[in-house]
Scaffold this motif. Structure first.
Motif, PDB file in Angstrom:
ATOM      1  N   MET A 140      -2.626   0.505   0.589  1.00 36.80           N
ATOM      2  CA  MET A 140      -3.334  -0.492  -0.146  1.00 36.80           C
ATOM      3  C   MET A 140      -2.615  -0.834  -1.444  1.00 36.80           C
ATOM      4  SD  MET A 140      -7.361   0.052  -0.034  1.00 36.80           S
ATOM      5  CE  MET A 140      -7.835   1.217   1.194  1.00 36.80           C
ATOM      6  N   LEU A 141      -2.179   0.166  -2.151  1.00 43.58           N
ATOM      7  CA  LEU A 141      -1.480  -0.069  -3.399  1.00 43.58           C
ATOM      8  C   LEU A 141       0.012  -0.077  -3.144  1.00 43.58           C
ATOM      9  CD1 LEU A 141      -3.449   2.178  -5.870  1.00 43.58           C
ATOM     10  CD2 LEU A 141      -3.559  -0.259  -5.635  1.00 43.58           C
ATOM     11  N   ALA A 142       0.665  -1.055  -3.707  1.00 51.36           N
ATOM     12  CA  ALA A 142       2.106  -1.155  -3.544  1.00 51.36           C
ATOM     13  C   ALA A 142       2.687  -1.701  -4.846  1.00 51.36           C
ATOM     14  CB  ALA A 142       2.447  -2.078  -2.385  1.00 51.36           C
ATOM     15  N   PRO A 143       3.942  -1.369  -5.138  1.00 50.54           N
ATOM     16  CA  PRO A 143       4.549  -1.897  -6.360  1.00 50.54           C
ATOM     17  C   PRO A 143       4.558  -3.422  -6.346  1.00 50.54           C
ATOM     18  CG  PRO A 143       5.955  -0.240  -5.334  1.00 50.54           C
ATOM     19  CD  PRO A 143       4.828  -0.512  -4.387  1.00 50.54           C
ATOM     20  N   VAL A 144       4.319  -3.990  -7.512  1.00 51.23           N
ATOM     21  CA  VAL A 144       4.270  -5.435  -7.632  1.00 51.23           C
ATOM     22  C   VAL A 144       5.400  -5.872  -8.551  1.00 51.23           C
ATOM     23  CG1 VAL A 144       2.873  -7.376  -8.391  1.00 51.23           C
ATOM     24  CG2 VAL A 144       1.779  -5.410  -7.340  1.00 51.23           C
ATOM     25  N   LYS A 145       6.110  -6.925  -8.154  1.00 49.96           N
ATOM     26  CA  LYS A 145       7.206  -7.458  -8.963  1.00 49.96           C
ATOM     27  C   LYS A 145       6.629  -8.064 -10.238  1.00 49.96           C
ATOM     28  CE  LYS A 145       9.800  -8.531  -4.837  1.00 49.96           C
ATOM     29  NZ  LYS A 145      10.274  -9.596  -3.969  1.00 49.96           N
ATOM     30  N   PRO A 146       7.387  -8.012 -11.348  1.00 48.93           N
ATOM     31  CA  PRO A 146       6.871  -8.532 -12.623  1.00 48.93           C
ATOM     32  C   PRO A 146       6.427  -9.992 -12.559  1.00 48.93           C
ATOM     33  CG  PRO A 146       8.856  -7.247 -12.988  1.00 48.93           C
ATOM     34  CD  PRO A 146       8.678  -7.360 -11.507  1.00 48.93           C
ATOM     35  N   ASP A 147       7.165 -10.868 -11.870  1.00 52.87           N
ATOM     36  CA  ASP A 147       6.764 -12.279 -11.796  1.00 52.87           C
ATOM     37  C   ASP A 147       5.502 -12.459 -10.955  1.00 52.87           C
ATOM     38  OD1 ASP A 147       8.270 -11.480  -9.578  1.00 52.87           O
ATOM     39  OD2 ASP A 147       8.885 -13.536  -9.124  1.00 52.87           O
ATOM     40  N   GLU A 148       5.320 -11.585  -9.991  1.00 49.39           N
ATOM     41  CA  GLU A 148       4.141 -11.633  -9.141  1.00 49.39           C
ATOM     42  C   GLU A 148       2.919 -11.097  -9.872  1.00 49.39           C
ATOM     43  OE1 GLU A 148       3.201 -10.253  -4.618  1.00 49.39           O
ATOM     44  OE2 GLU A 148       5.219  -9.906  -5.365  1.00 49.39           O
ATOM     45  N   LEU A 156      -1.028 -12.457  -9.954  1.00 45.22           N
ATOM     46  CA  LEU A 156      -2.128 -11.613  -9.521  1.00 45.22           C
ATOM     47  C   LEU A 156      -3.173 -11.422 -10.611  1.00 45.22           C
ATOM     48  CD1 LEU A 156      -0.231  -8.935  -7.458  1.00 45.22           C
ATOM     49  CD2 LEU A 156      -1.697 -10.756  -6.602  1.00 45.22           C
ATOM     50  N   ARG A 157      -2.755 -11.481 -11.873  1.00 46.51           N
ATOM     51  CA  ARG A 157      -3.729 -11.340 -12.955  1.00 46.51           C
ATOM     52  C   ARG A 157      -4.755 -12.462 -12.907  1.00 46.51           C
ATOM     53  NH1 ARG A 157      -1.963  -7.311 -16.608  1.00 46.51           N
ATOM     54  NH2 ARG A 157       0.274  -7.048 -16.493  1.00 46.51           N
ATOM     55  N   ALA A 158      -4.340 -13.619 -12.395  1.00 44.30           N
ATOM     56  CA  ALA A 158      -5.250 -14.750 -12.281  1.00 44.30           C
ATOM     57  C   ALA A 158      -6.384 -14.434 -11.306  1.00 44.30           C
ATOM     58  CB  ALA A 158      -4.495 -15.989 -11.825  1.00 44.30           C
ATOM     59  N   GLN A 159      -6.110 -13.623 -10.315  1.00 42.53           N
ATOM     60  CA  GLN A 159      -7.144 -13.236  -9.363  1.00 42.53           C
ATOM     61  C   GLN A 159      -7.554 -11.786  -9.613  1.00 42.53           C
ATOM     62  OE1 GLN A 159      -5.349 -13.814  -5.596  1.00 42.53           O
ATOM     63  NE2 GLN A 159      -4.098 -12.693  -5.537  1.00 42.53           N
ATOM     64  N   ALA A 160      -7.684 -11.449 -10.890  1.00 43.66           N
ATOM     65  CA  ALA A 160      -8.000 -10.084 -11.300  1.00 43.66           C
ATOM     66  C   ALA A 160      -9.309  -9.599 -10.683  1.00 43.66           C
ATOM     67  CB  ALA A 160      -8.082  -9.998 -12.823  1.00 43.66           C
ATOM     68  N   ILE A 161      -9.384  -8.314 -10.542  1.00 47.23           N
ATOM     69  CA  ILE A 161     -10.555  -7.668  -9.966  1.00 47.23           C
ATOM     70  C   ILE A 161     -11.630  -7.579 -11.033  1.00 47.23           C
ATOM     71  CG2 ILE A 161     -11.403  -5.530  -8.974  1.00 47.23           C
ATOM     72  CD1 ILE A 161      -8.469  -5.057  -8.089  1.00 47.23           C
ATOM     73  N   LEU A 208      -9.162   2.857 -10.331  1.00 46.51           N
ATOM     74  CA  LEU A 208      -9.047   1.450  -9.949  1.00 46.51           C
ATOM     75  C   LEU A 208      -8.676   0.610 -11.165  1.00 46.51           C
ATOM     76  CD1 LEU A 208      -9.356  -0.871  -7.914  1.00 46.51           C
ATOM     77  CD2 LEU A 208     -11.766  -0.974  -8.571  1.00 46.51           C
ATOM     78  N   HIS A 209      -9.297   0.875 -12.290  1.00 50.08           N
ATOM     79  CA  HIS A 209      -8.983   0.124 -13.510  1.00 50.08           C
ATOM     80  C   HIS A 209      -7.507   0.285 -13.895  1.00 50.08           C
ATOM     81  CE1 HIS A 209      -9.441  -1.701 -17.413  1.00 50.08           C
ATOM     82  NE2 HIS A 209      -8.933  -0.626 -17.964  1.00 50.08           N
ATOM     83  N   ARG A 210      -7.025   1.521 -13.823  1.00 49.40           N
ATOM     84  CA  ARG A 210      -5.624   1.782 -14.170  1.00 49.40           C
ATOM     85  C   ARG A 210      -4.649   1.093 -13.224  1.00 49.40           C
ATOM     86  NH1 ARG A 210      -6.443   8.095 -15.113  1.00 49.40           N
ATOM     87  NH2 ARG A 210      -7.208   8.005 -17.249  1.00 49.40           N
ATOM     88  N   ARG A 211      -5.005   1.019 -11.941  1.00 50.13           N
ATOM     89  CA  ARG A 211      -4.082   0.499 -10.933  1.00 50.13           C
ATOM     90  C   ARG A 211      -4.429  -0.910 -10.475  1.00 50.13           C
ATOM     91  NH1 ARG A 211      -1.475   4.395  -7.704  1.00 50.13           N
ATOM     92  NH2 ARG A 211      -0.098   2.641  -7.332  1.00 50.13           N
ATOM     93  N   SER A 212      -5.394  -1.568 -11.113  1.00 55.49           N
ATOM     94  CA  SER A 212      -5.861  -2.871 -10.621  1.00 55.49           C
ATOM     95  C   SER A 212      -4.757  -3.921 -10.561  1.00 55.49           C
ATOM     96  CB  SER A 212      -7.030  -3.378 -11.466  1.00 55.49           C
ATOM     97  OG  SER A 212      -6.625  -3.586 -12.797  1.00 55.49           O
ATOM     98  N   ALA A 213      -3.794  -3.859 -11.472  1.00 55.15           N
ATOM     99  CA  ALA A 213      -2.705  -4.837 -11.437  1.00 55.15           C
ATOM    100  C   ALA A 213      -1.798  -4.627 -10.225  1.00 55.15           C
ATOM    101  CB  ALA A 213      -1.875  -4.752 -12.713  1.00 55.15           C
ATOM    102  N   ASP A 214      -1.793  -3.421  -9.665  1.00 60.48           N
ATOM    103  CA  ASP A 214      -0.950  -3.119  -8.511  1.00 60.48           C
ATOM    104  C   ASP A 214      -1.648  -3.402  -7.183  1.00 60.48           C
ATOM    105  OD1 ASP A 214       1.001  -2.259 -10.250  1.00 60.48           O
ATOM    106  OD2 ASP A 214       0.384  -0.157 -10.120  1.00 60.48           O
ATOM    107  N   LEU A 215      -2.926  -3.702  -7.227  1.00 62.45           N
ATOM    108  CA  LEU A 215      -3.682  -3.964  -6.007  1.00 62.45           C
ATOM    109  C   LEU A 215      -3.382  -5.388  -5.558  1.00 62.45           C
ATOM    110  CD1 LEU A 215      -5.736  -2.440  -4.238  1.00 62.45           C
ATOM    111  CD2 LEU A 215      -7.534  -3.596  -5.502  1.00 62.45           C
ATOM    112  N   ARG A 216      -2.694  -5.514  -4.435  1.00 66.87           N
ATOM    113  CA  ARG A 216      -2.255  -6.831  -3.960  1.00 66.87           C
ATOM    114  C   ARG A 216      -3.424  -7.711  -3.521  1.00 66.87           C
ATOM    115  NH1 ARG A 216       3.184  -7.675  -2.792  1.00 66.87           N
ATOM    116  NH2 ARG A 216       4.439  -5.825  -3.127  1.00 66.87           N
ATOM    117  N   ASP A 217      -4.432  -7.133  -2.925  1.00 64.87           N
ATOM    118  CA  ASP A 217      -5.557  -7.904  -2.404  1.00 64.87           C
ATOM    119  C   ASP A 217      -6.830  -7.474  -3.125  1.00 64.87           C
ATOM    120  OD1 ASP A 217      -7.412  -9.302  -0.954  1.00 64.87           O
ATOM    121  OD2 ASP A 217      -7.119  -8.187   0.907  1.00 64.87           O
ATOM    122  N   PRO A 218      -7.376  -8.311  -4.001  1.00 68.27           N
ATOM    123  CA  PRO A 218      -8.600  -7.937  -4.716  1.00 68.27           C
ATOM    124  C   PRO A 218      -9.766  -7.616  -3.779  1.00 68.27           C
ATOM    125  CG  PRO A 218      -7.608  -9.867  -5.732  1.00 68.27           C
ATOM    126  CD  PRO A 218      -6.850  -9.592  -4.460  1.00 68.27           C
TER     127      PRO A 218
END
Length: 177
Positions: A1-9, A13-18, A56-66
């Protein structure tokens, strides 16, 4: 579920924040009840759920699918519950001192009928793997695929554990449904 996210991505993803607050409000009770069935202690269950939300709060930016946030929380609760049980076992083993039993509320016996208490005792007597599968399947209503994802096992293992767990419960409860 959690995977590294590229900086530009990450910015996209922050726009669709959890919305963690909405998740907490909507699912906190459900997750605590799930944890109670796994650790059999309300205080520990609440701690487990709180730790899952913090993770979840700590890793929310790394969650690809909200939309996968609830699955992440459920898996985190199961894993945290396992850790709690391992720590309890280790403490009891090394200190040779059992934890004092938690005192049930005065109306506890009134609220739970005899067959419910017997069923809960039977479920709690199952091996951890079978208990987790049955709780996730029949209490949480998850599919075999969802249980497999939450526990990190195959769908075949879910089927096997459910079958063995149900057979053990049937034997202990004397064939009552």
């Amino acid at each position: 579920m959690l995977a590294p996210v590229k900086p530009d991505e990450r910015e996209r993803l922050r726009a669709q924040a959890i919305d963690i607050h909405a998740l907490y409000t909507a699912h906190w009770h459900y997750l605590v009840r799930l944890a109670v069935l796994l650790v059999d202690d309300i205080a520990s269950a609440e701690d487990v759920v709180q730790d899952a939300f913090v993770a979840l709060h700590r890793r929310s930016a790394d969650l690809r699918d909200p939309d996968a946030a609830l699955g992440y929380l459920r898996t985190s609760v199961v894993n945290q519950a396992r850790s709690v049980l391992r720590r309890r076992h280790t403490v009891r083993k090394h200190l040779k001192v059992a934890e004092p039993e938690a005192t049930a509320p005065a109306d506890h016996d009134v609220l739970l009928r005899d067959e419910h208490r017997a069923a809960l005792r039977a479920v709690n007597s199952l091996p951890r793997h079978q208990r987790e599968v049955l709780v996730l399947r029949y209490w949480s209503g998850l599919s075999e695929r969802e249980i497999a994802e939450a526990l990190g096992i195959t769908a075949g293992s879910v089927k096997s554990a459910a079958s063995r767990g149900l057979a053990a419960l049937h034997k202990v409860l004397g064939g009552e449904s």
